[in-house]
Scaffold this motif. Structure first.
Motif, short mmCIF file in Angstrom:
data_model
loop_
_atom_site.label_atom_id
_atom_site.label_comp_id
_atom_site.label_asym_id
_atom_site.label_seq_id
_atom_site.Cartn_x
_atom_site.Cartn_y
_atom_site.Cartn_z
N GLY A 167 -2.73 -1.03 9.25
CA GLY A 167 -3.28 -1.57 8.01
C GLY A 167 -2.29 -1.50 6.86
N LEU A 168 -1.56 -0.40 6.76
CA LEU A 168 -0.58 -0.26 5.69
C LEU A 168 0.58 -1.23 5.89
N ALA A 169 1.00 -1.41 7.14
CA ALA A 169 2.07 -2.37 7.42
C ALA A 169 1.67 -3.78 6.97
N LYS A 170 0.43 -4.15 7.21
CA LYS A 170 -0.06 -5.47 6.78
C LYS A 170 -0.12 -5.55 5.26
N SER A 171 -0.50 -4.45 4.61
CA SER A 171 -0.56 -4.43 3.15
C SER A 171 0.82 -4.59 2.53
N LEU A 172 1.85 -4.14 3.25
CA LEU A 172 3.23 -4.19 2.72
C LEU A 172 4.03 -5.33 3.33
N ALA A 173 3.36 -6.30 3.92
CA ALA A 173 4.05 -7.42 4.58
C ALA A 173 4.99 -8.13 3.61
N GLY A 174 6.20 -8.37 4.06
CA GLY A 174 7.17 -9.13 3.29
C GLY A 174 7.84 -8.38 2.16
N THR A 175 7.63 -7.07 2.07
CA THR A 175 8.18 -6.30 0.96
C THR A 175 9.50 -5.62 1.28
N GLY A 176 9.89 -5.60 2.56
CA GLY A 176 11.07 -4.84 2.97
C GLY A 176 10.74 -3.41 3.36
N VAL A 177 9.45 -3.06 3.31
CA VAL A 177 9.00 -1.73 3.71
C VAL A 177 8.34 -1.85 5.08
N THR A 178 8.82 -1.08 6.05
CA THR A 178 8.22 -1.10 7.38
C THR A 178 7.38 0.15 7.59
N VAL A 179 6.35 -0.01 8.41
CA VAL A 179 5.43 1.10 8.69
C VAL A 179 5.15 1.10 10.19
N ASN A 180 5.36 2.24 10.83
CA ASN A 180 5.17 2.35 12.27
C ASN A 180 4.60 3.71 12.65
N THR A 181 3.94 3.75 13.80
CA THR A 181 3.56 5.04 14.38
C THR A 181 4.49 5.33 15.56
N ILE A 182 4.73 6.61 15.76
CA ILE A 182 5.51 7.09 16.89
C ILE A 182 4.56 7.86 17.80
N LEU A 183 4.58 7.55 19.10
CA LEU A 183 3.65 8.18 20.05
C LEU A 183 4.42 9.05 21.04
N PRO A 184 4.61 10.33 20.73
CA PRO A 184 5.22 11.23 21.71
C PRO A 184 4.23 11.57 22.82
N GLY A 185 4.78 11.92 23.96
CA GLY A 185 3.99 12.55 25.01
C GLY A 185 4.13 14.05 24.89
N PRO A 186 3.78 14.81 25.93
CA PRO A 186 3.95 16.26 25.89
C PRO A 186 5.41 16.62 25.56
N THR A 187 5.58 17.43 24.54
CA THR A 187 6.92 17.75 24.03
C THR A 187 7.07 19.26 23.94
N ARG A 188 8.22 19.75 24.35
CA ARG A 188 8.45 21.19 24.42
C ARG A 188 8.87 21.74 23.05
N THR A 189 7.90 21.91 22.16
CA THR A 189 8.14 22.52 20.86
C THR A 189 7.84 24.02 20.95
#
Length: 264
Positions: A167-189
């Motif tokens: 939704g935020l990415a669509k709100s900022l369409a054409g502005t030069g601002v990108t919005v993405n989600t990152i989907l990690p799997g199980p991570t050894r933290t």
């Protein structure tokens, strides 16, 4: 590919350890001036010390604030009014049967996992839009698509991040601002290792055996058949923050080891 983030300021929430610290290190290695954020001064100082050997480590600075609260978000904003890159990494999880998840549990996980990103993105997106460049990321999880029965509230909160990001990415369409989600799997933290060490003791196996059992029993679709490292997750985050990723927005970017059973 050479990623150069010189002159960019990056804020990473929940960055005193684990995936957050790895992202902060990756961004600093690329030349960004990184703001580390955490609740405890000692952990923030320790994280900054670990960044001093990076390319831009001398530019790293810290803010002590609990951005899982509205007051903490305001404290961070007051300390760092502007940012070119915002990585909403802060998140909590906890194993609990659905019938035992109270209203307070739901409220807490949404305040920390979702509303922290809402509040910070709402503020920093304004400046990014005015300058015509910016990168906003939400660290979600493959659990957003494979809702875990042992912590439904966590999976729901991570699914909410994907909707928020789109939704935020669509709100900022054409502005030069990108919005993405990152989907990690199980991570050894560090936190995951502590959690699985306890599980290993309860089942009388080694940590390595416990991780393998978890993948077999709970994430059998994994293609790498191991836990990822925080650095592997961070590499995708650094790319998504780069000028080279200017055409990638509104996306759910997976670094899940192939767990998600979809080609879309």
């Amino acid at each position: 590919m050479i990623i150069d983030l010189s002159g960019k300021t990056a804020i990473v929430t929940g960055s005193t350890g684990g995936i957050g610290l790895a992202i902060a290190r990756g961004l600093a290695d690329a030349g960004a001036s990184v703001v580390v954020c955490g609740r405890e001064a000692g952990r923030v100082d320790a994280a900054l010390a670990r960044l001093r050997d990076t390319r831009a480590g001398k530019l790293a600075r810290g803010v002590v604030a609990d951005v899982g609260t509205a007051a903490g978000c305001q404290a961070l904003i007051a300390a760092e009014p502007e940012a070119d890159i915002l990585v909403n990494n802060l998140g909590v999880y906890g194993v609990k049967a659905f019938s035992d998840i109270s209203d307070a549990d739901w409220e807490e996980i949404f305040q920390i996992n979702v509303m922290s990103g809402v509040r910070l993105s709402r503020h920093y997106a304004r400046g990014m839009q005015a300058r015509g460049w910016g990168r906003i990321q939400f660290i979600s999880s493959e659990s957003a698509l494979n809702i875990p029965t042992e912590m439904v509230h966590y999976g729901v909160s991570k699914a909410a991040l994907q909707a928020l990001s789109r939704g935020l990415a669509k709100s900022l369409a054409g502005t030069g601002v990108t919005v993405n989600t990152i989907l990690p799997g199980p991570t050894r933290t560090e936190g995951v290792t502590t959690f699985f060490t306890q599980m290993a003791k309860e089942r009388g196996v080694s940590l390595e055996e416990m991780e393998a059992l978890f993948l077999k029993e709970n994430r059998p679709s994994t293609l790498i058949r191991r836990f990822a490292s925080p650095e592997e997750v961070a590499s995708l985050c650094v790319y998504a923050a780069s000028p080279q990723a200017s055409a990638t927005t509104g996306a759910a970017l997976r670094v899940d080891g192939g767990i998600v059973e979809s080609i879309a």
